[in-house]
Design a protein around this motif. Structure first.
Motif, PDB file in Angstrom:
ATOM      1  N   UNK A  23     -15.151 -24.833  31.786  1.00  0.00           N
ATOM      2  CA  UNK A  23     -15.354 -24.979  30.349  1.00  0.00           C
ATOM      3  C   UNK A  23     -14.036 -24.971  29.587  1.00  0.00           C
ATOM      4  N   UNK A  24     -14.090 -25.533  28.396  1.00  0.00           N
ATOM      5  CA  UNK A  24     -13.073 -25.283  27.387  1.00  0.00           C
ATOM      6  C   UNK A  24     -13.727 -24.471  26.283  1.00  0.00           C
ATOM      7  N   UNK A  25     -12.901 -23.690  25.573  1.00  0.00           N
ATOM      8  CA  UNK A  25     -13.423 -22.664  24.677  1.00  0.00           C
ATOM      9  C   UNK A  25     -13.194 -23.035  23.221  1.00  0.00           C
ATOM     10  N   UNK A  26     -14.279 -23.026  22.444  1.00  0.00           N
ATOM     11  CA  UNK A  26     -14.175 -23.032  20.985  1.00  0.00           C
ATOM     12  C   UNK A  26     -13.969 -21.568  20.582  1.00  0.00           C
ATOM     13  N   UNK A  27     -12.790 -21.203  20.110  1.00  0.00           N
ATOM     14  CA  UNK A  27     -12.493 -19.782  19.877  1.00  0.00           C
ATOM     15  C   UNK A  27     -13.035 -19.219  18.575  1.00  0.00           C
ATOM     16  N   UNK A  28     -13.646 -20.076  17.753  1.00  0.00           N
ATOM     17  CA  UNK A  28     -14.129 -19.663  16.440  1.00  0.00           C
ATOM     18  C   UNK A  28     -15.570 -19.176  16.566  1.00  0.00           C
ATOM     19  N   UNK A  29     -15.776 -17.883  16.396  1.00  0.00           N
ATOM     20  CA  UNK A  29     -17.101 -17.279  16.530  1.00  0.00           C
ATOM     21  C   UNK A  29     -17.663 -17.040  15.130  1.00  0.00           C
ATOM     22  N   UNK A  30     -18.836 -17.588  14.877  1.00  0.00           N
ATOM     23  CA  UNK A  30     -19.436 -17.500  13.538  1.00  0.00           C
ATOM     24  C   UNK A  30     -20.842 -16.915  13.626  1.00  0.00           C
ATOM     25  N   UNK A  31     -21.406 -16.597  12.454  1.00  0.00           N
ATOM     26  CA  UNK A  31     -22.712 -15.937  12.427  1.00  0.00           C
ATOM     27  C   UNK A  31     -23.861 -16.895  12.713  1.00  0.00           C
ATOM     28  N   UNK A  32     -23.682 -18.190  12.411  1.00  0.00           N
ATOM     29  CA  UNK A  32     -24.651 -19.253  12.669  1.00  0.00           C
ATOM     30  C   UNK A  32     -25.869 -19.237  11.743  1.00  0.00           C
ATOM     31  N   UNK A  33     -25.869 -18.371  10.706  1.00  0.00           N
ATOM     32  CA  UNK A  33     -27.035 -18.350   9.815  1.00  0.00           C
ATOM     33  C   UNK A  33     -26.698 -18.226   8.329  1.00  0.00           C
ATOM     34  N   UNK A  34     -25.426 -18.043   7.965  1.00  0.00           N
ATOM     35  CA  UNK A  34     -25.050 -17.976   6.553  1.00  0.00           C
ATOM     36  C   UNK A  34     -25.126 -19.376   5.939  1.00  0.00           C
TER      37      UNK A  34
END
Length: 328
Positions: A75-86
């Motif tokens: 895999x390659x990594x998307x390093x941006x972690x978000x809440x996914x519901x705001x």
């Protein structure tokens, strides 16, 4: 596990640290390649209060999942972690999530390490034969893909003939290939580092110049991949009336824009930050199918030599736009 730890301004140590431990919704990735970003350099110099020492930096990673149902997936990594519901996430603008986090910034340690833990949604599977060095370019390429997409969306149909990119680091070089992939053909890339210009001079799809060689030319789209007072001033000076300035770089300073000229000439200025999840997937797809070139503008070094590599970059002794570290 071993990790390259930022311990204070201009100091790093490659040492043993506590193992990365995935939570219930995360997977453990064994890092094979990870790029050095300009933001890592800012932190290394002690210029980023958001990244206090001690801290594991690095967010441009690729590797292999080593746990759970995805075990063995490359895999390659998307390093941006978000809440996914705001509201921002719901609108597909995850990069503006009010609770966004990125690895290499507390509370998340970075990828200058043997292992890092990430949510499944942040992983993009690599096709067979696509190596980890090229895969670790996905993050900076996504930054540029996002910026160019915004720029072309906001440019008049007849104002997409040529482009100027300020800065031949990874973001600038990626911006050139994203412009090409999105239909712009007349592209000039400028950089003050003669070593880097020589390295890139073999390229045939775009022109590489020293900043003083622009020769009074004007451009429909100007990409500032540096983001300092001097490059902002250059961008405001050479953008065509009705053109677009894309400001990606976070080099520092708060001046340089000729606001009067930009107002009188209806210049559009867009600040761009990271990418959406869709941008990341689209950029990866373009990488995988070859639309972004050979992706051969890298230099690979052992992670244990990280401190000396950072000092080389700081001294301007590095030719390649992107340095990739690999755990020993």
């Amino acid at each position: 596990m071993k990790a390259l730890v930022y311990t204070g301004p201009e100091e790093m140590e490659y040492r043993d640290v506590a193992d990365a431990v995935p939570t219930a919704d995360h997977h453990l990735i064994q890092i094979s390649s990870v790029g050095i970003c300009g933001s890592d350099m800012h932190a290394f110099l002690g210029h980023d209060d958001r990244r206090p020492a001690p801290l594991i930096l690095g967010h441009e990673g690729a590797g292999t999942v080593v746990d759970g149902p995805l075990d063995g997936m490359r895999v390659t990594i998307n390093p941006l972690v978000t809440c996914r519901h705001c509201p921002a996430c719901a609108a597909g603008r995850e990069n503006l999530c009010s609770s966004r986090q990125i690895i290499s910034m507390p509370p998340r340690e970075g990828a200058f390490a043997q292992f890092v833990a990430m949510p499944k949604e942040n992983l993009v599977q690599l096709p067979d034969g696509f190596d980890f060095v090229r895969a670790s370019l996905a993050e900076p390429i996504s930054v540029s893909w996002h910026a160019i997409r915004l720029g072309l969306q906001n440019a008049y149909q007849d104002m997409r003939e040529n482009a100027l990119v300020l800065g031949a680091g990874a973001i600038g070089v990626a911006a050139v290939y994203c412009l090409l992939a999105q239909g712009v053909r007349d592209i000039t890339l400028v950089d003050s580092n003669a070593r880097r210009r020589t390295y890139l001079s073999k390229e045939k799809d775009y022109t590489v110049l020293a900043p003083e060689k622009i020769d009074g030319k004007y451009f429909d789209i100007v990409v500032d991949a540096v983001g300092v007072n001097a490059t902002r001033a250059s961008a405001a000076l050479v953008v065509n009336p009705g053109g677009v300035i894309l400001h990606i770089g976070l080099g520092g300073g708060n001046s340089g824009l000729d606001i009067r000229r930009m107002t009188l000439q209806e210049v559009t200025f867009i600040g761009t930050y990271t990418y959406t999840a869709q941008d990341f997937r689209e950029a990866c797809s373009c990488m995988f199918d070859g639309r972004l070139g050979a992706l051969d503008w890298t230099d690979v070094r052992p992670m244990s030599e990280g401190l000396s590599v950072f000092r080389e970059i700081l001294d301007g002794r590095v030719s390649a736009p992107k340095i990739i570290l690999q755990p020993d």
